[in-house]
Design a protein around this motif. Structure first.
Motif, mmCIF file in Angstrom:
data_model
loop_
_atom_site.group_PDB
_atom_site.id
_atom_site.type_symbol
_atom_site.label_atom_id
_atom_site.label_comp_id
_atom_site.label_asym_id
_atom_site.label_seq_id
_atom_site.Cartn_x
_atom_site.Cartn_y
_atom_site.Cartn_z
ATOM 1 N N CYS A 368 -9.519 0.334 -21.639
ATOM 2 C CA CYS A 368 -10.012 1.328 -20.685
ATOM 3 C C CYS A 368 -10.052 2.670 -21.403
ATOM 4 O O CYS A 368 -9.029 3.151 -21.889
ATOM 5 C CB CYS A 368 -9.081 1.375 -19.475
ATOM 6 S SG CYS A 368 -9.436 2.719 -18.331
ATOM 7 N N CYS A 371 -7.704 5.675 -20.258
ATOM 8 C CA CYS A 371 -6.248 5.773 -20.399
ATOM 9 C C CYS A 371 -5.704 5.231 -21.718
ATOM 10 O O CYS A 371 -4.506 5.306 -21.959
ATOM 11 C CB CYS A 371 -5.566 5.063 -19.220
ATOM 12 S SG CYS A 371 -5.900 3.290 -19.165
ATOM 13 N N GLY A 397 -2.862 2.188 -18.823
ATOM 14 C CA GLY A 397 -3.073 1.765 -17.431
ATOM 15 C C GLY A 397 -3.310 2.965 -16.553
ATOM 16 O O GLY A 397 -2.603 3.972 -16.663
ATOM 17 N N CYS A 398 -4.338 2.877 -15.706
ATOM 18 C CA CYS A 398 -4.636 3.944 -14.765
ATOM 19 C C CYS A 398 -5.308 3.314 -13.549
ATOM 20 O O CYS A 398 -5.474 2.110 -13.489
ATOM 21 C CB CYS A 398 -5.539 5.002 -15.412
ATOM 22 S SG CYS A 398 -7.219 4.421 -15.755
ATOM 23 N N CYS A 401 -8.545 1.114 -14.057
ATOM 24 C CA CYS A 401 -8.457 -0.225 -14.636
ATOM 25 C C CYS A 401 -7.393 -1.065 -13.925
ATOM 26 O O CYS A 401 -6.895 -2.044 -14.502
ATOM 27 C CB CYS A 401 -8.184 -0.153 -16.135
ATOM 28 S SG CYS A 401 -6.674 0.723 -16.556
HETATM 29 ZN ZN LIG Z 1 -7.317 2.781 -17.420
#
Ligand SMILES: [Zn+2]
Length: 475
Positions: A368, A371, A397-398, A401
């Motif tokens: 992603c 992030c 991770g955000c 995603c």
């Molecule tokens: Zn992300």
């Protein structure tokens, strides 16, 4: 034993208490005759009770008591209220739960839905971008009805829980239909179902968007645009082989050429391509369809999968007869694709004469971009892979995603062009190592080179690659 979907109008005429007391399943109502399933269709006491309660003539059919009970829960869950006739069939909790799960799966572009018995009920997982993730838990009390509902939709025998079965259905979704294939397996804890979702009307894939490195793409296009050839795409299940072939066919002129494809299943409809789905139960096998194609003056033939010697032999003879043949095969890499074909019983000299190119591939999730974060490459890995770079990207991770760190997928590839030198090596039975060495002179590089380039470019992470690409050669 057949299975039935109870007609809500019939259900509305039989009081719930009566149906459950006698295990009597109302099935249909037509011309004043109520059809009811009973485990003993000759039980006159039950028939009399039904006749008295409904003032209808009653016709009975045999059905296993277990099945009747499952269906009763589904049928009567739909009409708890007094004005039951206005309630709709799809109000049942199991029906709602199945609809909810399938809609979520399609919305998340999941390729598969896994439904399996677990300690607290039923576990539902979705495969998105090639990786399974937890989706939800189905309450234990609802699980049997949930499984039955899916099996009913797919036309499977819900009474049979002891044999693996498969079925299919079409799920309406946003003005189109998603094709679903359902397969069941009886486990020690209960039935497990896997639903494979195929969006046949998605946009056709574009060869340039599959993630092939520029130089490899140019070599592949040259192979695909040749007037004749035998191109094999290899990789394990779920490695994107079919997408590569679809994208290859989409590059060809469908108006001026007769393009034919035999597949299991047809995963996507392609404009201008004659697509046939094999159906072994009806005798429609890969070799049979291929031979039928040969009688229809084909220019390009796609073989969804060469999984047996006969199919491989027919595909090969089509290529030798001057057709352009595309095929997929389960093999680890391009050089070993040759070994695999020989194991299937294909003659080496014929293979050497026909084969023009082999692609091997895997799919990896892409990082992603919102992030992903820079991180130092661990020194031992840096030494082992002989890298000049000191950092690469890793997943974080955000919200974009779903906290996975990955969004979408791309392919990693290797391409082996079969030139004169490799042709001779194939014909004389050289080892795959020797074939790889010869092919390297014509531009062949192992898949891990492309994979590593994609890690260093931040397209994907080393962790993700390690999941799908073997690194022994780099040690
Ligand atoms: Zn992300």
């Amino acid at each position: 034993m057949a299975t039935y979907a109870p007609n809500p109008q019939a259900v509305a005429r039989v009081p719930r208490a009566l149906a459950f007391r006698y295990d009597a399943l109302p099935l249909d109502l037509a011309d004043g005759v109520l059809a009811v399933a009973l485990s003993d269709p000759h039980d006159d006491a039950v028939v009399d009770a039904l006749r008295a309660a409904t003032r209808l003539r009653v016709r009975t059919l045999p059905m296993a008591r277990e099945t009747i009970r499952d269906l009763l829960h589904i049928a009567y869950a739909a009409e708890p209220a007094a004005n039951a006739t206005t309630e709709r069939d799809n109000d049942a909790p199991a029906v709602r739960a199945v609809d909810r799960v399938l809609a979520a799966a399609i919305g998340a572009h999941a390729s598969d839905v896994h439904v399996e018995p677990a300690a607290g009920g039923g576990r539902v997982r979705l495969r998105v971008d090639g990786v399974l993730r937890e989706h939800e838990t189905i309450a234990a009390a609802l699980y049997p009805a949930f499984v039955s509902r899916l099996k009913l939709m797919a036309g499977m025998d819900i009474a049979d829980r002891r044999q693996p079965q498969d079925g299919r259905c079409a799920i309406p979704f946003e003005q189109r239909e998603i094709d679903a294939r359902v397969a069941s397996v009886p486990t020690v804890d209960g039935e497990k179902l896997v639903v494979r979702l195929l969006d046949r009307y998605a946009a056709s894939p574009d060869l340039a968007a599959l993630g092939m490195p520029t130089a490899l793409l140019a070599r592949y296009r040259a192979a695909v645009r040749a007037p004749w050839g035998f191109v094999v795409v290899s990789g394990p299940t779920g490695s994107g082989k079919t997408t590569t072939l679809y994208a290859s066919l989409a590059e060809l002129d469908a108006d001026a050429r007769n393009l034919c494809s035999v597949e299991d299943p047809v995963e996507m409809r392609l404009r201008g391509v004659t697509q046939v789905q094999v159906n072994p139960r009806a005798g429609l096998t890969f070799p049979l369809v291929l031979r039928a194609f040969m009688r229809q003056d084909p220019n390009v033939v796609m073989v969804g999968e060469m999984r047996d010697g006969e199919t491989a032999a027919v595909a090969l003879s089509a290529a030798l007869a001057g057709q352009f043949v595309f095929a997929t095969l389960h093999a680890n890499d391009a050089p070993r694709t040759i070994d695999r074909l020989v194991e299937l019983g294909v003659a080496r000299h014929a293979l050497a004469a026909a084969l023009t190119a082999i692609v091997a591939q895997r799919l990896v999730r892409t990082l992603c971009e919102r992030c992903r974060i820079h991180a130092p490459i661990p020194p031992p890995l840096r030494a082992r892979l002989a890298l000049a770079a000191e950092t690469w990207y890793v997943a974080a991770g955000c919200r974009a995603c779903a906290e996975t760190g990955y969004l979408g997928r791309t392919g990693v590839y290797e391409l082996l062009d079969v030139d004169e030198a490799t042709r001779d090596a194939v014909a004389t039975g050289a080892s795959s190592v020797h074939v790889a060495q010869l092919a390297a002179r014509a531009g062949y590089a192992p898949m891990r080179d492309d994979a590593l380039a994609k890690v260093l470019a931040g397209t994907t992470s080393f962790d993700e690659l390690s999941r799908v690409v073997a690194w022994h050669g780099a040690r």
